[in-house]
Design a protein around this motif. Structure first.
Motif, PDB file in Angstrom:
ATOM      1  N   ALA A 140      -2.487   0.451  -0.803  1.00 12.40           N
ATOM      2  CA  ALA A 140      -3.904   0.296  -0.520  1.00 12.40           C
ATOM      3  C   ALA A 140      -4.671   0.165  -1.817  1.00 12.40           C
ATOM      4  O   ALA A 140      -5.833  -0.183  -1.846  1.00 12.40           O
ATOM      5  N   ALA A 141      -3.973   0.424  -2.954  1.00 13.55           N
ATOM      6  CA  ALA A 141      -4.648   0.439  -4.244  1.00 13.55           C
ATOM      7  C   ALA A 141      -5.276  -0.912  -4.571  1.00 13.55           C
ATOM      8  O   ALA A 141      -6.324  -0.988  -5.168  1.00 13.55           O
ATOM      9  N   ASP A 142      -4.616  -2.004  -4.130  1.00 14.93           N
ATOM     10  CA  ASP A 142      -5.159  -3.321  -4.421  1.00 14.93           C
ATOM     11  C   ASP A 142      -6.048  -3.822  -3.286  1.00 14.93           C
ATOM     12  O   ASP A 142      -6.361  -4.997  -3.209  1.00 14.93           O
ATOM     13  N   GLY A 143      -6.435  -2.896  -2.387  1.00 10.93           N
ATOM     14  CA  GLY A 143      -7.350  -3.277  -1.317  1.00 10.93           C
ATOM     15  C   GLY A 143      -6.651  -3.872  -0.108  1.00 10.93           C
ATOM     16  O   GLY A 143      -7.271  -4.120   0.910  1.00 10.93           O
ATOM     17  N   GLU A 144      -5.333  -4.092  -0.211  1.00 11.75           N
ATOM     18  CA  GLU A 144      -4.602  -4.660   0.923  1.00 11.75           C
ATOM     19  C   GLU A 144      -4.099  -3.545   1.812  1.00 11.75           C
ATOM     20  O   GLU A 144      -3.809  -2.460   1.336  1.00 11.75           O
ATOM     21  N   ALA A 145      -3.941  -3.865   3.088  1.00 13.24           N
ATOM     22  CA  ALA A 145      -3.317  -2.894   3.981  1.00 13.24           C
ATOM     23  C   ALA A 145      -1.857  -2.747   3.571  1.00 13.24           C
ATOM     24  O   ALA A 145      -1.244  -3.710   3.105  1.00 13.24           O
ATOM     25  N   PRO A 146      -1.294  -1.556   3.752  1.00 14.43           N
ATOM     26  CA  PRO A 146       0.128  -1.399   3.416  1.00 14.43           C
ATOM     27  C   PRO A 146       1.015  -2.199   4.374  1.00 14.43           C
ATOM     28  O   PRO A 146       0.560  -2.650   5.425  1.00 14.43           O
ATOM     29  N   ALA A 147       2.281  -2.366   3.992  1.00  8.09           N
ATOM     30  CA  ALA A 147       3.222  -3.067   4.864  1.00  8.09           C
ATOM     31  C   ALA A 147       3.364  -2.306   6.187  1.00  8.09           C
ATOM     32  O   ALA A 147       3.361  -2.897   7.264  1.00  8.09           O
ATOM     33  N   LEU A 148       3.468  -0.998   6.065  1.00 10.51           N
ATOM     34  CA  LEU A 148       3.644  -0.161   7.266  1.00 10.51           C
ATOM     35  C   LEU A 148       2.817   1.105   7.133  1.00 10.51           C
ATOM     36  O   LEU A 148       2.795   1.725   6.063  1.00 10.51           O
ATOM     37  N   ARG A 149       2.127   1.446   8.206  1.00 12.85           N
ATOM     38  CA  ARG A 149       1.431   2.734   8.243  1.00 12.85           C
ATOM     39  C   ARG A 149       1.685   3.353   9.619  1.00 12.85           C
ATOM     40  O   ARG A 149       1.457   2.710  10.643  1.00 12.85           O
ATOM     41  N   VAL A 150       2.194   4.564   9.594  1.00 16.92           N
ATOM     42  CA  VAL A 150       2.514   5.274  10.820  1.00 16.92           C
ATOM     43  C   VAL A 150       1.659   6.539  10.839  1.00 16.92           C
ATOM     44  O   VAL A 150       1.583   7.232   9.824  1.00 16.92           O
ATOM     45  N   ARG A 151       0.997   6.779  11.948  1.00 17.86           N
ATOM     46  CA  ARG A 151       0.125   7.962  12.018  1.00 17.86           C
ATOM     47  C   ARG A 151       0.467   8.818  13.235  1.00 17.86           C
ATOM     48  O   ARG A 151       0.472   8.289  14.357  1.00 17.86           O
ATOM     49  N   GLY A 152       0.745  10.069  12.994  1.00 18.93           N
ATOM     50  CA  GLY A 152       0.954  11.026  14.089  1.00 18.93           C
ATOM     51  C   GLY A 152       2.014  10.601  15.083  1.00 18.93           C
ATOM     52  O   GLY A 152       1.921  10.887  16.284  1.00 18.93           O
ATOM     53  N   VAL A 207      10.872  12.902  17.458  1.00 16.54           N
ATOM     54  CA  VAL A 207      10.023  12.630  16.296  1.00 16.54           C
ATOM     55  C   VAL A 207       8.713  13.366  16.536  1.00 16.54           C
ATOM     56  O   VAL A 207       8.123  13.247  17.620  1.00 16.54           O
ATOM     57  N   ALA A 208       8.291  14.150  15.550  1.00 13.73           N
ATOM     58  CA  ALA A 208       7.161  15.058  15.751  1.00 13.73           C
ATOM     59  C   ALA A 208       6.053  14.809  14.732  1.00 13.73           C
ATOM     60  O   ALA A 208       6.191  15.180  13.561  1.00 13.73           O
ATOM     61  N   ASP A 209       5.008  14.102  15.154  1.00 11.97           N
ATOM     62  CA  ASP A 209       3.780  13.975  14.375  1.00 11.97           C
ATOM     63  C   ASP A 209       4.040  13.472  12.944  1.00 11.97           C
ATOM     64  O   ASP A 209       3.577  14.055  11.978  1.00 11.97           O
ATOM     65  N   VAL A 210       4.774  12.382  12.848  1.00 11.01           N
ATOM     66  CA  VAL A 210       5.146  11.854  11.523  1.00 11.01           C
ATOM     67  C   VAL A 210       4.092  10.865  11.021  1.00 11.01           C
ATOM     68  O   VAL A 210       3.659   9.965  11.749  1.00 11.01           O
ATOM     69  N   ASP A 211       3.663  11.056   9.783  1.00 15.55           N
ATOM     70  CA  ASP A 211       2.799  10.113   9.066  1.00 15.55           C
ATOM     71  C   ASP A 211       3.634   9.478   7.961  1.00 15.55           C
ATOM     72  O   ASP A 211       4.392  10.170   7.274  1.00 15.55           O
ATOM     73  N   LEU A 212       3.477   8.170   7.778  1.00 16.82           N
ATOM     74  CA  LEU A 212       4.249   7.479   6.749  1.00 16.82           C
ATOM     75  C   LEU A 212       3.520   6.206   6.337  1.00 16.82           C
ATOM     76  O   LEU A 212       3.005   5.491   7.195  1.00 16.82           O
ATOM     77  N   VAL A 213       3.474   5.969   5.017  1.00 13.17           N
ATOM     78  CA  VAL A 213       2.889   4.722   4.517  1.00 13.17           C
ATOM     79  C   VAL A 213       3.904   4.070   3.590  1.00 13.17           C
ATOM     80  O   VAL A 213       4.474   4.727   2.719  1.00 13.17           O
ATOM     81  N   VAL A 214       4.151   2.780   3.805  1.00 10.28           N
ATOM     82  CA  VAL A 214       5.050   2.027   2.923  1.00 10.28           C
ATOM     83  C   VAL A 214       4.251   0.862   2.340  1.00 10.28           C
ATOM     84  O   VAL A 214       3.769  -0.005   3.089  1.00 10.28           O
ATOM     85  N   GLY A 215       4.078   0.884   1.021  1.00 10.11           N
ATOM     86  CA  GLY A 215       3.289  -0.158   0.361  1.00 10.11           C
ATOM     87  C   GLY A 215       4.072  -1.455   0.209  1.00 10.11           C
ATOM     88  O   GLY A 215       5.300  -1.467   0.314  1.00 10.11           O
TER      89      GLY A 215
END
Ligand SMILES: Nc1ncnc2c1ncn2[C@@H]1O[C@H](COP(=O)(O)OP(=O)(O)OP(=O)(O)O)[C@@H](O)[C@H]1O
Length: 261
Positions: free
Chosen positions: A8-20, A31-39
């Motif tokens: 997100a640093a360059d203003g782009e959405a990440p490749a993958l974002r997983v919330r809760g 799978v229990a309430d997993v958050d994950l971001v892959v740039g």
């Protein structure tokens, strides 16, 4: 930079974002309430002992399972309710734990089929893709995974390691922007593992990689960031050195051979 800032640093959405992200199978919370971001361009490994929830997380992101709760975004788009086919159209490529190769056919034919089956939307945009262009691409992909010398070989005659290499080539056939690999080292010999590691390390960073892997060494060498799962939850996330040095991880996963590191 925190994991949540990645990509997100360059203003782009990440490749993958997983919330809760949560998945229940009857009374089992896999799978229990997993958050994950892959740039973009990142290599992230997900590890954990048997039953930790790795494959379920993978299948949720790929669209093979629908979540009980939570949200999945691919390149900024909410794909939580989209079927796997449409996630593939949006740039998600994957391998399977169980081989889906056509063992009676040649290496070249298997790769060729992965190209012919490429998302229709892309075919519409590029109606000029000819057999000649595809043949060229077959050679490029075989070369990329080190199978250029075996194009005419029947897949059933390849070693187990070569078959996994072929699966990576086929997953790359759809030109994915996010490549998800499901335990690609399962059943490989030590030399096949190092060959696979070299292959994964050599992939162009235009492809983001999410690696689900039981084999610690591959996961820690390939992943710039490692997510450790345990009993469905994200236990820890950090660079390989931090994960390797974590006593908690050693307790739950690494076992005695790593305890003295
Ligand atoms: N289809 C299903 N139906 C019921 N329970 C399931 C199903 N799939 C997974 N589970 C359960 O969910 C939990 C997490 O399993 P999962 O396969 O995601 O773990 P894993 O970390 O991939 O394990 P492994 O390394 O053994 O493949 C386990 O308790 C498993 O038994």
């Amino acid at each position: 930079m925190t994991a949540d800032d990645q990509g997100a640093a360059d203003g782009e959405a990440p490749a993958l974002r997983v919330r809760g992200l949560t998945k229940d199978f009857g009374g089992i919370r896999a799978v229990a309430d997993v958050d994950l971001v892959v740039g973009h361009g990142e290599r992230v490994s997900v590890i954990g002992p048997n039953g930790a929830g790795k494959s379920t997380l993978f299948n949720l992101v790929a669209g093979a399972h629908s979540p009980t709760h939570g949200q999945i975004e691919l390149f900024g788009e909410d794909v939580t309710r989209l079927p796997s086919r449409r996630r593939a159209h949006r740039g998600l490529g994957r391998t399977f734990q169980t081989s889906r190769l056509f063992t009676e056919m040649s290496v070249a034919d298997n790769i060729y089929l992965s190209l012919v089956g490429r998302p229709r939307a892309v075919n519409r945009l590029r109606p000029v893709i000819t057999d000649r262009v595809r043949e060229q691409r077959v050679h490029e992909l075989a070369d990329l995974v080190g199978l250029d010398g075996t194009l005419a070989t029947r897949v059933g005659e390849l070693s187990h390691g070569e078959q996994r290499q072929l699966e990576v080539a086929m997953a790359l056939g759809s030109d994915p922007r996010l490549l998800m690999l499901d335990e690609p080292a399962a059943g490989l010999s030590p030399s096949e593992r190092s060959q696979l590691t070299e292959l994964l390390l050599g992939l162009d960073t235009s492809v983001t990689v999410l690696l689900i892997e039981h084999d610690m060494e591959i996961a820690l060498v390939v992943g710039e960031r490692v997510v450790v799962m345990h009993e469905g939850e994200k236990l820890l996330e950090g660079p390989p050195g931090e994960v390797r040095g974590s006593h908690r991880v050693q307790e739950i996963y690494l076992g005695a051979s790593y305890a003295g590191d």
